[in-house]
Design a protein around this motif. Structure first.
Motif, PDB file in Angstrom:
ATOM      1  N   LEU A 163       0.809  -1.213   0.000  1.00  0.00           N
ATOM      2  CA  LEU A 163       0.000   0.000   0.000  1.00  0.00           C
ATOM      3  C   LEU A 163       0.844   1.266   0.000  1.00  0.00           C
ATOM      4  O   LEU A 163       0.308   2.366  -0.121  1.00  0.00           O
ATOM      5  CB  LEU A 163      -0.930   0.004   1.223  1.00  0.00           C
ATOM      6  N   VAL A 164       2.152   1.122   0.163  1.00  0.00           N
ATOM      7  CA  VAL A 164       3.035   2.280   0.154  1.00  0.00           C
ATOM      8  C   VAL A 164       3.391   2.635  -1.287  1.00  0.00           C
ATOM      9  O   VAL A 164       3.853   1.790  -2.042  1.00  0.00           O
ATOM     10  CB  VAL A 164       4.319   2.003   0.965  1.00  0.00           C
ATOM     11  N   GLY A 165       3.149   3.878  -1.673  1.00  0.00           N
ATOM     12  CA  GLY A 165       3.424   4.317  -3.039  1.00  0.00           C
ATOM     13  C   GLY A 165       4.618   5.257  -3.087  1.00  0.00           C
ATOM     14  O   GLY A 165       5.013   5.859  -2.090  1.00  0.00           O
ATOM     15  N   ILE A 166       5.213   5.374  -4.291  1.00  0.00           N
ATOM     16  CA  ILE A 166       6.331   6.284  -4.532  1.00  0.00           C
ATOM     17  C   ILE A 166       5.848   7.400  -5.456  1.00  0.00           C
ATOM     18  O   ILE A 166       5.352   7.137  -6.552  1.00  0.00           O
ATOM     19  CB  ILE A 166       7.532   5.561  -5.165  1.00  0.00           C
ATOM     20  N   GLN A 167       5.996   8.636  -5.001  1.00  0.00           N
ATOM     21  CA  GLN A 167       5.592   9.799  -5.795  1.00  0.00           C
ATOM     22  C   GLN A 167       6.825  10.630  -6.125  1.00  0.00           C
ATOM     23  O   GLN A 167       7.724  10.792  -5.297  1.00  0.00           O
ATOM     24  CB  GLN A 167       4.577  10.653  -5.026  1.00  0.00           C
ATOM     25  N   TRP A 168       6.834  11.167  -7.352  1.00  0.00           N
ATOM     26  CA  TRP A 168       7.945  11.998  -7.809  1.00  0.00           C
ATOM     27  C   TRP A 168       7.517  13.457  -7.876  1.00  0.00           C
ATOM     28  O   TRP A 168       6.403  13.771  -8.295  1.00  0.00           O
ATOM     29  CB  TRP A 168       8.431  11.542  -9.180  1.00  0.00           C
TER      30      TRP A 168
ATOM     31  N   LYS B  33       8.972  10.646  -2.802  1.00  0.00           N
ATOM     32  CA  LYS B  33       8.364  10.468  -1.484  1.00  0.00           C
ATOM     33  C   LYS B  33       7.747   9.078  -1.402  1.00  0.00           C
ATOM     34  O   LYS B  33       7.149   8.590  -2.373  1.00  0.00           O
ATOM     35  CB  LYS B  33       7.251  11.493  -1.234  1.00  0.00           C
ATOM     36  N   ALA B  34       7.870   8.434  -0.226  1.00  0.00           N
ATOM     37  CA  ALA B  34       7.102   7.227   0.068  1.00  0.00           C
ATOM     38  C   ALA B  34       5.865   7.663   0.841  1.00  0.00           C
ATOM     39  O   ALA B  34       5.967   8.341   1.871  1.00  0.00           O
ATOM     40  CB  ALA B  34       7.935   6.256   0.891  1.00  0.00           C
ATOM     41  N   VAL B  35       4.678   7.323   0.334  1.00  0.00           N
ATOM     42  CA  VAL B  35       3.420   7.794   0.927  1.00  0.00           C
ATOM     43  C   VAL B  35       2.504   6.608   1.201  1.00  0.00           C
ATOM     44  O   VAL B  35       2.557   5.576   0.529  1.00  0.00           O
ATOM     45  CB  VAL B  35       2.716   8.811   0.002  1.00  0.00           C
TER      46      VAL B  35
END
Length: 403
Positions: free
Chosen positions: A98-103, A138-140
């Motif tokens: 469930l952890v996503g990576i955003q740029w 970011k890890a969100v």
């Protein structure tokens, strides 16, 4: 007395009860705060220890049109284990799906953050200068930031075409010091500049690169004569730019004793130009002041010395005057007069323009197609026939049809 003692006893009991109540309230509040902190800790125990296993570098330089690829991933071993719901303690693997990576992108380091997209890999197939800036990931989880990477600064490497300063022509006597200027094209990172003589790297121990890439040659010798070029190279783009050629002509020193009274030849004028009709004669004048009296030599613009006197050229007044008996159009160009003595040399640049007329034949088909604009703007066909004359100058600045 009994009444007074009873009243005092009641006051002491009341004060004691108040203090006991306050302690109970504070204890109850502390318990609730502790329970709240424990609950939050347990609920966050999956995410508070998350770190990145792959993250972008701090600085990146890429050639224009190259591919950009940055990766950012969560390290599963860095997350704390999840506490089970059962009373028995049991370690479970954390669920990081469930952890996503955003740029994100920033034009400046302290500028506004712009969201790009959500993916572990940031990839562009062809970067341009407009892509320069700062990138980070970011890890969100549920739109809440868990951890972010350091910023990566992206710079695009390039090397422009045009040199801002190029070497020129230098005429000197042996033993002197000469300099060639060079200002390389704009480049990032700054270009590596070297000097070449006759298309080969300079290996002269008397030559070195001074301030602002200037080539300095001390104690010149006749063998130093040649073509000099400034070469700029960008180590990232692997591009190379070569300047126009500068020319060095070193003449032998005259066998006179140099003394303190010697003065280097000083030209009466640095340069001038003259225009002569084809077929006519002209005199090119050259004058220097110097001690001892300088000797004179004349050169074409390609460095060839005009030493072989023929029917076209002749010298007068100890070579101060170059006499041309009949000017032809192929003589148009630059003439160099050099004055030399034991103290050094000087050069005067003389530009010769040749004015001539050239007869051109016009065919009937071309003549019939010639169009002239009349006063009212109407286009009419001319029935001109025969031949016309074009008036030309050697510098190409004048082109007039003669009727």
């Amino acid at each position: 007395v009994v009444s007074t003692q009873s009243t005092g006893s009641s006051g002491i009991n009341a004060e004691y009860g108040k203090q006991w109540y306050q302690r109970r309230v504070r204890g109850t509040m502390s318990m609730f705060i502790s329970l709240f902190i424990a609950t939050v800790f347990l609920s966050l125990r999956n995410i508070v220890g998350i770190k990145l296993s792959e993250y972008p570098p701090e600085f990146l330089i890429l050639p224009q049109d190259s591919k950009l690829s940055l990766t950012c991933r969560v390290d599963p071993d860095s997350a704390l284990e999840t506490l089970p719901d059962s009373s028995e303690s049991e370690s479970l693997e954390p669920d990081l799906s469930l952890v996503g990576i955003q740029w994100y992108y920033q034009q400046t380091e302290d500028g506004q953050e712009w969201f790009l997209f959500e993916s572990e890999v940031l990839e562009y197939s062809s970067v341009q200068t407009s892509y320069e800036g700062f990138y980070f990931c970011k890890a969100v989880l549920n739109d809440e930031e868990l951890v972010r990477s350091d910023v990566t600064r992206l710079k695009i490497a390039y090397l422009n075409e045009r040199f801002l300063k190029v070497p020129g022509q230098v005429y000197t006597v042996e033993g002197s010091t000469v300099e060639f200027e060079c200002e390389p094209p704009a480049s990032y990172p700054p270009a590596n500049v070297t000097w070449h003589k006759d298309s080969k790297p300079i290996s002269n121990a008397r030559a070195y690169m001074g301030f602002n890439y200037t080539l300095v040659i001390v104690g010149t010798l006749p063998e130093d004569s040649g073509n000099y070029q400034c070469v700029a190279e960008n180590s990232i783009t692997n591009e190379t730019r070569t300047s126009l050629e500068g020319e060095l002509y070193v003449t032998e020193r005259i066998d006179n004793d140099f003394n303190d009274d010697s003065e280097r030849p000083s030209p009466s004028i640095a340069s001038y130009y003259t225009t002569v009709l084809e077929g006519e004669s002209t005199s090119l004048l050259c004058a220097f002041q110097g001690v001892p009296y300088p000797t004179y030599r004349w050169y074409f613009d390609n460095g060839t010395e005009i030493s072989d006197i023929n029917t076209t050229f002749s010298y007068q007044y100890e070579n101060q005057v170059l006499q041309i008996d009949s000017v032809t159009r192929d003589l148009a160009g630059l003439f160099l007069c050099q004055g030399t003595n034991v103290a050094g040399s000087g050069v005067i640049n003389i530009t010769l323009f040749v004015d001539y007329t050239e007869e051109l034949g016009f065919s009937e088909d071309l003549a019939e197609e010639m169009v002239f604009i009349q006063d009212e703007g109407e286009q009419q066909k001319s029935s001109a026939r025969g031949k016309g004359l074009l008036h030309l100058t050697s510098d190409g600045t004048e082109l007039t049809k003669l009727s």
